[in-house]
Design an enzyme around this catalytic site. Structure first.
Site, PDB file in Angstrom:
ATOM      1  N   GLU A   1      28.822  44.028  25.830  1.00  0.00           N
ATOM      2  CA  GLU A   1      27.396  43.986  26.165  1.00  0.00           C
ATOM      3  C   GLU A   1      26.869  42.569  26.263  1.00  0.00           C
ATOM      4  O   GLU A   1      25.682  42.359  26.526  1.00  0.00           O
ATOM      5  CB  GLU A   1      26.578  44.764  25.131  1.00  0.00           C
ATOM      6  CG  GLU A   1      26.647  46.271  25.336  1.00  0.00           C
ATOM      7  CD  GLU A   1      25.552  46.997  24.572  1.00  0.00           C
ATOM      8  OE1 GLU A   1      24.380  46.791  24.894  1.00  0.00           O
ATOM      9  OE2 GLU A   1      25.889  47.763  23.658  1.00  0.00           O
TER      10      GLU A   1
ATOM     11  N   ARG B   1      34.146  22.692  45.838  1.00  0.00           N
ATOM     12  CA  ARG B   1      34.251  22.414  47.273  1.00  0.00           C
ATOM     13  C   ARG B   1      33.225  21.409  47.774  1.00  0.00           C
ATOM     14  O   ARG B   1      33.378  20.883  48.867  1.00  0.00           O
ATOM     15  CB  ARG B   1      34.244  23.699  48.097  1.00  0.00           C
ATOM     16  CG  ARG B   1      33.067  24.602  47.856  1.00  0.00           C
ATOM     17  CD  ARG B   1      33.149  25.867  48.695  1.00  0.00           C
ATOM     18  NE  ARG B   1      32.889  25.604  50.090  1.00  0.00           N
ATOM     19  CZ  ARG B   1      33.798  25.670  51.072  1.00  0.00           C
ATOM     20  NH1 ARG B   1      35.030  26.027  50.823  1.00  0.00           N
ATOM     21  NH2 ARG B   1      33.462  25.408  52.307  1.00  0.00           N
TER      22      ARG B   1
ATOM     23  N   ASP C   1      28.949  22.862  56.578  1.00  0.00           N
ATOM     24  CA  ASP C   1      27.636  22.265  56.792  1.00  0.00           C
ATOM     25  C   ASP C   1      26.534  23.281  57.018  1.00  0.00           C
ATOM     26  O   ASP C   1      25.378  22.988  56.773  1.00  0.00           O
ATOM     27  CB  ASP C   1      27.681  21.315  57.987  1.00  0.00           C
ATOM     28  CG  ASP C   1      28.402  20.032  57.642  1.00  0.00           C
ATOM     29  OD1 ASP C   1      28.833  19.332  58.561  1.00  0.00           O
ATOM     30  OD2 ASP C   1      28.527  19.733  56.439  1.00  0.00           O
TER      31      ASP C   1
ATOM     32  N   PRO D   1      23.136  38.998  34.603  1.00  0.00           N
ATOM     33  CA  PRO D   1      22.084  39.379  35.552  1.00  0.00           C
ATOM     34  C   PRO D   1      20.690  38.950  35.087  1.00  0.00           C
ATOM     35  O   PRO D   1      19.750  38.977  35.888  1.00  0.00           O
ATOM     36  CB  PRO D   1      22.200  40.911  35.604  1.00  0.00           C
ATOM     37  CG  PRO D   1      23.575  41.212  35.108  1.00  0.00           C
ATOM     38  CD  PRO D   1      23.872  40.154  34.081  1.00  0.00           C
TER      39      PRO D   1
HETATM   40  C1  9WO Z   1      27.677  46.124  29.016  1.00  0.00           C
HETATM   41  C2  9WO Z   1      27.265  47.279  28.385  1.00  0.00           C
HETATM   42  C3  9WO Z   1      27.957  48.256  27.681  1.00  0.00           C
HETATM   43  C4  9WO Z   1      27.249  49.336  27.133  1.00  0.00           C
HETATM   44  C5  9WO Z   1      25.875  49.401  27.297  1.00  0.00           C
HETATM   45  C6  9WO Z   1      25.188  48.401  28.004  1.00  0.00           C
HETATM   46  C7  9WO Z   1      25.916  47.356  28.542  1.00  0.00           C
HETATM   47  N1  9WO Z   1      25.498  46.296  29.250  1.00  0.00           N
HETATM   48  C8  9WO Z   1      26.549  45.544  29.510  1.00  0.00           C
HETATM   49  C9  9WO Z   1      26.463  44.302  30.224  1.00  0.00           C
HETATM   50  O1  9WO Z   1      25.536  44.079  30.993  1.00  0.00           O
HETATM   51  N2  9WO Z   1      27.428  43.393  29.964  1.00  0.00           N
HETATM   52  C10 9WO Z   1      27.422  42.088  30.572  1.00  0.00           C
HETATM   53  C11 9WO Z   1      28.762  41.859  31.233  1.00  0.00           C
HETATM   54  C12 9WO Z   1      27.181  41.031  29.519  1.00  0.00           C
HETATM   55  C13 9WO Z   1      27.254  39.630  30.117  1.00  0.00           C
HETATM   56  C14 9WO Z   1      28.552  39.422  30.893  1.00  0.00           C
HETATM   57  N3  9WO Z   1      28.706  40.526  31.801  1.00  0.00           N
HETATM   58  C15 9WO Z   1      28.253  40.405  33.066  1.00  0.00           C
HETATM   59  C16 9WO Z   1      27.880  39.265  33.765  1.00  0.00           C
HETATM   60  N4  9WO Z   1      28.063  41.449  33.870  1.00  0.00           N
HETATM   61  N5  9WO Z   1      27.553  41.026  35.034  1.00  0.00           N
HETATM   62  C17 9WO Z   1      27.439  39.711  35.000  1.00  0.00           C
HETATM   63  C18 9WO Z   1      26.914  38.954  36.081  1.00  0.00           C
HETATM   64  C19 9WO Z   1      26.908  37.579  36.041  1.00  0.00           C
HETATM   65  C20 9WO Z   1      26.349  36.883  37.106  1.00  0.00           C
HETATM   66  N6  9WO Z   1      25.846  37.521  38.166  1.00  0.00           N
HETATM   67  C21 9WO Z   1      25.846  38.848  38.229  1.00  0.00           C
HETATM   68  C22 9WO Z   1      26.376  39.609  37.179  1.00  0.00           C
END
Ligand code: 9WO
Length: 248
Positions: free
Chosen positions: A117, A155, A170, A90
Site C-alpha cells: 500500500e 536521454r 526535439d 498517484p
Molecule cells: C495498494 C493497495 C493494496 C490494498 C489496498 C489499497 C492499496 N493501494 C495500493 C497502492 O496504491 N499501492 C501503491 C503502489 C503504493 C505506492 C507505490 N505503488 C504505486 C505507484 N502504484 N502506482 C504508482 C504510480 C506511480 C507513478 N505514477 C503512477 C502510478
C-alpha cells in the site's frame, strides 16, 4: 555525470532497464551511475521484515520506517553530497518534460519505490522532497515509474543521444506533439506516403512537418496549445491544417 540511488525491494526491475539501449550506453559513457539498495538487506530479525499491517486495520501492508531509515543511512554514507529524494505514487504531481530537465540537472537523485500500500507516511514527511505521478493509474509498485524517470532524465544528458537520435527528441521540447513518420515502401495496401516527403524539397518538408505538429496538437492536446503563443507563421500553418482536416 548524474548519480541515481534507487531504493527498491525488486532491484532487478531497475537493473534490467539500465543495461540496454540508450541507458546502457549512457552508463558505459560515464553519463549515468545507477545503484540499487534493497531495504530487505537493512531489515533486522530472522525474517528481515520490511512491511507490516496497516495501522487502523483493513487489507494491505505498509513498508516500515526502520529498514528504510537504515537504507537511507547507508546511502548517506556512500554519497555524502546533498540528494533530492523522490517517491512515486498517484498522489504526486504529474511529471512533465520541463520537470524532467530540471531533475536531470541535479547531480544526485534518490528514488524511493513503494510496494504494497506504500510507505509509512512519516517517511514521506521526513525524507521525501518530491512525490511524482506519471498519470492517473495504479501500478503494483513504484519501480516502473522510477524506470521511466531514469530513462527520461538520462536521454536529456549531454552526449546521451547520437545525432540521429537527437533530432527526433526535439519535438516535445517545443511543446508540440510529434509529426507522422513513414518509411518505404512508398505505396502499400495500407496507404501511400505523402508526396511532399518524397520530393526532396527540405524547406517544404519542414513546413509540412511543422503543420502536422501544430494540427495534431490542436486536435489531440488542445490543453498544450492553449499554453503556447503561436507565431503568425504557425497560426497560418495551423489554420491551413484545420481547413484541410476538419469536416465543418
Ligand atoms: C495498494 C493497495 C493494496 C490494498 C489496498 C489499497 C492499496 N493501494 C495500493 C497502492 O496504491 N499501492 C501503491 C503502489 C503504493 C505506492 C507505490 N505503488 C504505486 C505507484 N502504484 N502506482 C504508482 C504510480 C506511480 C507513478 N505514477 C503512477 C502510478
Amino acid at each position: 555525470m548524474m548519480r541515481i540511488d534507487c531504493i527498491t525491494l525488486f532491484p532487478e526491475l531497475i537493473e534490467a532497464n539500465i543495461s540496454a539501449g540508450i541507458l546502457g550506453r549512457a552508463v558505459e559513457r560515464g553519463l549515468l551511475e545507477c545503484h540499487t539498495w534493497n531495504p530487505r538487506d537493512f531489515a533486522s530479525g530472522n525474517y528481515r521484515r520490511v512491511d507490516d499491517k496497516t495501522a487502523g486495520g483493513g487489507p494491505g501492508m505498509v513498508m516500515m520506517i526502520e529498514p528504510l531509515r537504515e537504507t537511507l543511512k547507508a546511502i548517506d554514507a556512500a554519497v555524502p553530497a546533498s540528494k533530492h529524494v523522490i517517491y512515486f505514487s498517484p498522489q504526486g504531481k504529474q511529471l512533465t518534460q520541463k520537470r524532467v530537465r530540471e531533475l536531470a540537472a541535479m547531480p544526485n537523485l534518490v528514488l524511493l519505490c513503494g510496494r504494497y500500500e506504500g510507505v509509512d507516511e512519516r517517511v514521506l514527511h521526513h525524507v521525501v522532497d518530491e512525490e511524482i505521478s506519471l498519470g492517473d493509474f495504479v501500478l503494483s509498485g513504484g519501480e516502473l515509474a522510477a524506470a521511466v524517470l531514469i530513462d527520461a532524465v538520462t536521454r536529456v544528458q549531454d552526449g546521451a543521444l547520437n545525432d540521429a537520435e537527437s533530432a527526433t527528441n526535439d519535438s516535445f521540447e517545443d511543446g508540440l506533439l510529434d509529426h507522422p513518420h513513414f518509411t518505404k515502401p512508398n505505396e502499400d495496401e495500407w496507404g501511400s506516403i505523402p508526396e511532399v516527403l518524397l520530393g526532396g524539397n527540405h524547406k517544404e518538408i519542414a513546413r509540412w512537418r511543422r503543420k502536422q505538429q501544430l494540427g495534431r496538437t490542436a486536435l489531440r492536446r488542445p490543453d498544450l496549445l492553449a499554453e503556447m503563443s503561436l507565431s503568425a507563421a504557425d497560426q497560418g500553418l495551423l489554420a491551413e491544417f484545420l481547413a484541410e482536416n476538419t469536416s465543418n
